[in-house]
Structure formats: C-alpha cells, structure tokens
Design a protein around this motif. Structure first.
Motif, PDB file in Angstrom:
ATOM      1  N   SER A 172       0.859  -1.191   0.000  1.00 28.52           N
ATOM      2  CA  SER A 172       0.000   0.000   0.000  1.00 28.52           C
ATOM      3  C   SER A 172       0.895   1.241   0.000  1.00 28.52           C
ATOM      4  N   GLU A 173       0.981   1.923   1.134  1.00 25.42           N
ATOM      5  CA  GLU A 173       1.814   3.116   1.224  1.00 25.42           C
ATOM      6  C   GLU A 173       2.434   3.154   2.604  1.00 25.42           C
ATOM      7  N   ARG A 174       3.715   3.409   2.675  1.00 27.17           N
ATOM      8  CA  ARG A 174       4.380   3.465   3.974  1.00 27.17           C
ATOM      9  C   ARG A 174       4.209   4.841   4.582  1.00 27.17           C
ATOM     10  N   PRO A 175       3.620   4.924   5.781  1.00 26.98           N
ATOM     11  CA  PRO A 175       3.469   6.231   6.425  1.00 26.98           C
ATOM     12  C   PRO A 175       4.822   6.787   6.871  1.00 26.98           C
ATOM     13  N   ALA A 176       4.872   8.081   7.096  1.00 28.12           N
ATOM     14  CA  ALA A 176       6.132   8.747   7.428  1.00 28.12           C
ATOM     15  C   ALA A 176       6.721   8.249   8.737  1.00 28.12           C
ATOM     16  N   TRP A 177       5.871   7.725   9.637  1.00 26.75           N
ATOM     17  CA  TRP A 177       6.366   7.293  10.950  1.00 26.75           C
ATOM     18  C   TRP A 177       6.836   5.847  10.964  1.00 26.75           C
ATOM     19  N   GLN A 178       6.693   5.134   9.851  1.00 26.81           N
ATOM     20  CA  GLN A 178       7.006   3.704   9.828  1.00 26.81           C
ATOM     21  C   GLN A 178       8.485   3.446   9.534  1.00 26.81           C
ATOM     22  N   ILE A 179       9.130   2.676  10.402  1.00 25.96           N
ATOM     23  CA  ILE A 179      10.484   2.217  10.142  1.00 25.96           C
ATOM     24  C   ILE A 179      10.397   0.968   9.273  1.00 25.96           C
ATOM     25  N   GLY A 180      11.034   0.999   8.107  1.00 21.52           N
ATOM     26  CA  GLY A 180      10.976  -0.155   7.215  1.00 21.52           C
ATOM     27  C   GLY A 180      11.400   0.225   5.817  1.00 21.52           C
ATOM     28  N   THR A 181      11.527  -0.801   4.980  1.00 19.03           N
ATOM     29  CA  THR A 181      11.984  -0.568   3.609  1.00 19.03           C
ATOM     30  C   THR A 181      10.913  -0.886   2.574  1.00 19.03           C
ATOM     31  N   GLY A 182       9.751  -1.374   3.019  1.00 22.58           N
ATOM     32  CA  GLY A 182       8.704  -1.755   2.080  1.00 22.58           C
ATOM     33  C   GLY A 182       7.549  -0.779   2.078  1.00 22.58           C
ATOM     34  N   ALA A 183       6.734  -0.849   1.021  1.00 26.53           N
ATOM     35  CA  ALA A 183       5.548   0.009   0.910  1.00 26.53           C
ATOM     36  C   ALA A 183       4.366  -0.693   1.556  1.00 26.53           C
ATOM     37  N   HIS A 184       4.348  -0.665   2.892  1.00 24.42           N
ATOM     38  CA  HIS A 184       3.291  -1.332   3.653  1.00 24.42           C
ATOM     39  C   HIS A 184       2.821  -0.382   4.745  1.00 24.42           C
ATOM     40  N   GLY A 185       1.516  -0.277   4.927  1.00 20.49           N
ATOM     41  CA  GLY A 185       0.979   0.672   5.884  1.00 20.49           C
ATOM     42  C   GLY A 185       0.116   0.015   6.949  1.00 20.49           C
ATOM     43  N   GLU A 186       0.477   0.234   8.193  1.00 20.03           N
ATOM     44  CA  GLU A 186      -0.371  -0.256   9.284  1.00 20.03           C
ATOM     45  C   GLU A 186      -1.667   0.543   9.312  1.00 20.03           C
ATOM     46  N   VAL A 187      -2.789  -0.159   9.451  1.00 21.66           N
ATOM     47  CA  VAL A 187      -4.084   0.525   9.470  1.00 21.66           C
ATOM     48  C   VAL A 187      -4.700   0.561  10.870  1.00 21.66           C
ATOM     49  N   ARG A 188      -4.252  -0.315  11.756  1.00 13.63           N
ATOM     50  CA  ARG A 188      -4.774  -0.303  13.126  1.00 13.63           C
ATOM     51  C   ARG A 188      -3.791  -1.040  14.025  1.00 13.63           C
ATOM     52  N   ARG A 189      -3.645  -0.536  15.238  1.00 15.18           N
ATOM     53  CA  ARG A 189      -2.826  -1.216  16.236  1.00 15.18           C
ATOM     54  C   ARG A 189      -3.653  -1.303  17.518  1.00 15.18           C
ATOM     55  N   TRP A 190      -3.549  -2.459  18.168  1.00 16.45           N
ATOM     56  CA  TRP A 190      -4.198  -2.649  19.465  1.00 16.45           C
ATOM     57  C   TRP A 190      -3.128  -2.865  20.519  1.00 16.45           C
ATOM     58  N   LEU A 191      -3.350  -2.302  21.698  1.00 16.39           N
ATOM     59  CA  LEU A 191      -2.480  -2.523  22.843  1.00 16.39           C
ATOM     60  C   LEU A 191      -3.213  -3.390  23.857  1.00 16.39           C
ATOM     61  N   PHE A 192      -2.694  -4.588  24.082  1.00 16.54           N
ATOM     62  CA  PHE A 192      -3.206  -5.480  25.116  1.00 16.54           C
ATOM     63  C   PHE A 192      -2.169  -5.483  26.241  1.00 16.54           C
ATOM     64  N   TRP A 193      -2.380  -4.608  27.215  1.00 14.39           N
ATOM     65  CA  TRP A 193      -1.358  -4.411  28.232  1.00 14.39           C
ATOM     66  C   TRP A 193      -1.808  -4.942  29.582  1.00 14.39           C
ATOM     67  N   LYS A 194      -0.865  -5.566  30.268  1.00 13.32           N
ATOM     68  CA  LYS A 194      -1.108  -6.022  31.635  1.00 13.32           C
ATOM     69  C   LYS A 194      -1.437  -4.815  32.519  1.00 13.32           C
ATOM     70  N   GLY A 195      -2.390  -5.032  33.411  1.00 13.52           N
ATOM     71  CA  GLY A 195      -2.753  -3.960  34.330  1.00 13.52           C
ATOM     72  C   GLY A 195      -3.821  -3.024  33.804  1.00 13.52           C
ATOM     73  N   TRP A 196      -4.179  -3.144  32.517  1.00 10.34           N
ATOM     74  CA  TRP A 196      -5.255  -2.330  31.953  1.00 10.34           C
ATOM     75  C   TRP A 196      -6.549  -3.144  32.000  1.00 10.34           C
TER      76      TRP A 196
END
Length: 438
Positions: free
Chosen positions: A408-432
């Motif tokens: 797809s398209e690599r966003p400016a904040w993504q560390i990497g060499t490929g054209a791939h874009g994260e569309v959603r991230r979930w945080l499953f954290w202990k204590g939450w």
C-alpha cells in the motif's frame, strides 16, 4: 523548555527518528555500514502521560472511526517511546488468526500463561468464552478449539462440530513396563493444527508432540527410540526428560507431510502415515521453526543461536530420503535467510514473511532474495496473513497487535523498507482493564 504542545513534540520525534533510521538503512545497504552512525531517538518519556490521556480519550465509548484516525495521525504509533512502560505492561500474544470476515482471533498471553482468547473487530474486543487455545488447518477450513475437557474440531469458525478428541494421557509411545507417570493435567498447546480433512489434529506442546485422532493419541516427539537408548544406558525413568524446548511444527496444505522438531533434534519430516521421510540438520545451533511456502513445494527450516539464526529452504521434491547433519552444506538445503531467529512466519505467492527476535518482519523470496523489512518492535510472537495475501496481522511481546495493509503506502512514521501501511494497532497491556485501539 520546549513550548510545543506534547502532541507536536511526539509527532516530530517519532517521524524524525523513523526517517533517520530509514535513511541510515538505505545508506548502509547502498554503500556499506562502515563509518555510519546509528540514529538516536529524541527524549520522549516526558510525553507519555499526555500520550496516555489522548489514547484513553480516543477509546472512550461513542468515539467514531474518524476521531480515532485523527488521534492516530496526531500521535503516530511507535515502539521506542513506549520502552519505559513495557516492563510493567508488555506481554506476549501467543496466537493470532485473521478470519475470513476480517476480524481477528487472538490468545492474549503466551501458551504457558493463563491467557485469554478474544475476538477483535472494528467494534472492539470481545472475550471468547470456553476456549483456551485454538488453531486452524493449513487449508483455512477447519478449526481446533481446546479447553480442559478436550479438543473440538469445527468446520469453519463458529461452524458445526465434526470431531471431538481426548487429550493424551502422557504414556503414549513410552516403553511398557517402566514406571512412567501419566499427565496430571492436559498438556498446554504451543500450537494446534487440524489436518485439511478435519479428522486429525497435531498437538505441539512442551510436554510432547502428539497426533490426536478418535482412536487416541500417538507421540511423535520425543521418540521412543531416544527413551529406549536412555533406559539402556541405565538412566532411571524418573530422570528421563520427556519435555521439549523450542518445539515446532508444520503440516502441508494437502495434509501429506508433517514436520516436527525441537531444540535437541534435527528437523523430522513424516508422511501422513507417520513414516519417516527426511531428517534435516539445522543451519544453526537449535532447530526453532518450520513453514511451508504458499505453493506447497518448498519447506523453510529455521534454527537459532541466541537472538540470531539461519534459515534453510528445501524443495519438497528433494525430501524423500534426505538425511543431513547439522551445518550441512548439502546443495539440497541451501541457506535462504541469514540472521533471523524466527518466532512466527507466513507465506504468500513467491514470498516468506517472518518475525524475528528484534521486532522486525522480514520478507524474502524463495531463492533467498531479500525483499523488505518492517519494524514493529519487541520480539514478534505471532503472524497471520489473509487468503489473498494483502493483509498481514502481527503480534509482539510488547502487547501489540498490528493490522498491516501490504503493498500500500508506507506512512512517514514507519520504520521499514517496504511500501506497507499499518491501518490499526491494538495494545493489550497487563494492568489495563481493556485493550486500547491506536
């Protein structure tokens, strides 16, 4: 004192660091790594409180997708700024599946943790009651669902039950007449793989690797021959270690080949009647991971040493009778990836995508040609890919679940060499008390 708003400081720091790392990698790949100085991230720990408040606000009831997207753009996802929080909150996510309707199935916690199975979709996260472990067949049709009572096989997620299988007793495959003890509790699955016909399940655990059928369980590892050798040496049955470390497995898409291994053995390939097909020596110290390619005509074999590793590629046509030692230079087992200790992997047409100990997704061709890398952070613990090869889901020991649109398209904040874009991230954290969408 920086007079910028915390959100602006975060955004600038994250994007600047990602771009600096990407430039550093590009320079290193183009002209070598000598005299290159690795980028350093700006201080962001003082921004974590504001980030957390913004994250919580974006996850309140009634917040719509547009508002969440605005939060994501204002506070771009990153791993490095969260390092001060990970010791307390991070946790591994031991299993992850992308279902055909676009929702995700995840087991929060590693196999040895108590853990919880959840379903993740655009509306949120829902606990799945009555299931402690799950797996899917390589043809994507049958599911294995396990709890203390046994293993059920269903035709599709939420589909009709086609089979119910008992847990092993622990005495299967052990020489009779010796005082071996049965399991007190069912073994804890590292993985469960139903076969493409829905009639058998491969159970991989630290307590042993077993094939489950309606006729009972068959032990595949540790092998009886090894146990007999130790008994012949005069070792007391109580002192024979039947446990496994780095246990791993793969079943071919047609169900005709089974690959199993653990840190103390070569990679073992069996046919569907459990007859030996091949034994392949690893390319590094400890056998660690196996995976078939998408076409089903090549097998990937990874072994590790500390946080590094080496991966061999073997054509399925070369497997019958193949018998190689550790660090063999047999031309039938060429090195296709050097460096990654692989914890999870998937395949799509002509490409492997593996997750390593350093938090990178690494993609390479079946001939070993490096394609791209994509940074998530912390050791990668689980991966899955959509049937069309366009959506990748990844989980890590930071407690992240990432949904990535490939090609797809690599966003400016993504560390990497490929054209791939994260569309959603979930945080499953202990204590939450709940997971947070980022």
């Amino acid at each position: 004192m920086d007079k910028q708003h915390p959100q602006q400081q975060w955004q600038q720091a994250v994007i600047a660091y990602a771009q600096a790392v990407n430039d550093y990698v590009a320079q290193g790949c183009a002209q070598g790594w000598d005299n290159l100085e690795e980028p350093q991230a700006a201080a962001t720990e003082h921004l974590l409180e504001a980030w957390l408040e913004a994250l919580q606000a974006a996850n309140r009831p009634g917040v719509d997708d547009q508002q969440r997207q605005a939060f994501r753009e204002a506070w771009p996802p990153a791993h490095q700024p969260l390092l001060p929080l990970l010791d307390e909150h991070g946790q591994g996510i031991g299993n992850l599946l992308l279902l055909d309707d676009g929702s995700l199935l995840a087991r929060i916690g590693m196999p040895y943790d108590k853990g919880q199975v959840v379903r993740i979709d655009r509306h949120g996260v829902t606990p799945v009651i009555g299931i402690e472990h799950f797996g899917r067949c390589p043809a994507r049709r049958y599911f294995a669902l396990a709890n203390a009572e046994g293993v059920r096989v269903t035709d599709g997620w939420g589909g009709p039950q086609v089979l119910r299988l008992a847990w092993p007793t622990g005495l299967e495959g052990l020489p009779p007449g010796y005082p071996f003890e049965p399991f007190d509790l069912p073994p804890t699955p590292t993985t469960l793989i139903p076969f493409p016909d829905g009639q058998r399940v491969l159970l991989v655990s630290a307590e042993g690797i077993f094939l489950l059928t309606t006729q009972g369980a068959t032990r595949l590892l540790p092998r009886q021959a090894r146990v007999l050798d130790e008994l012949a040496e005069g070792i007391d049955p109580d002192d024979i270690n039947l446990g496994l470390s780095m246990e791993h497995d793969a079943v071919s898409a047609d169900g005709r080949l089974i690959v199993v291994g653990e840190q103390g053995s070569r990679h073992l390939v069996l046919d569907d009647q459990l007859r030996p097909v091949a034994e392949i020596g690893p390319g590094s110290e400890y056998p660690h991971f196996v995976l078939f390619n998408r076409a089903g005509d090549q097998l990937l074999l990874n072994a590790c040493h500390f946080y590094s590793g080496a991966t061999l590629g073997v054509k399925v046509a070369d497997l019958p009778g193949l018998d190689t030692d550790y660090y063999s230079h047999d031309p039938r087992t060429p090195l296709v990836q050097d460096g990654a200790r692989v914890y999870a992997g998937v395949a799509r047409a002509g490409e492997y995508i593996v997750g390593d100990a350093y938090g990178y997704l690494r993609a390479f061709g079946e001939d070993g040609t490096e394609h791209w890398q994509h940074y998530l952070g912390s050791t990668i613990s689980a991966l899955d890919i959509s049937a069309d090869g366009r959506t990748l889901v990844a989980a890590s020991h930071a407690g992240f679940v990432s949904v990535i649109a490939l090609d797809s398209e690599r966003p400016a904040w993504q560390i990497g060499t490929g054209a791939h874009g994260e569309v959603r991230r979930w945080l499953f954290w202990k204590g939450w008390d709940k997971a947070m969408a980022w």
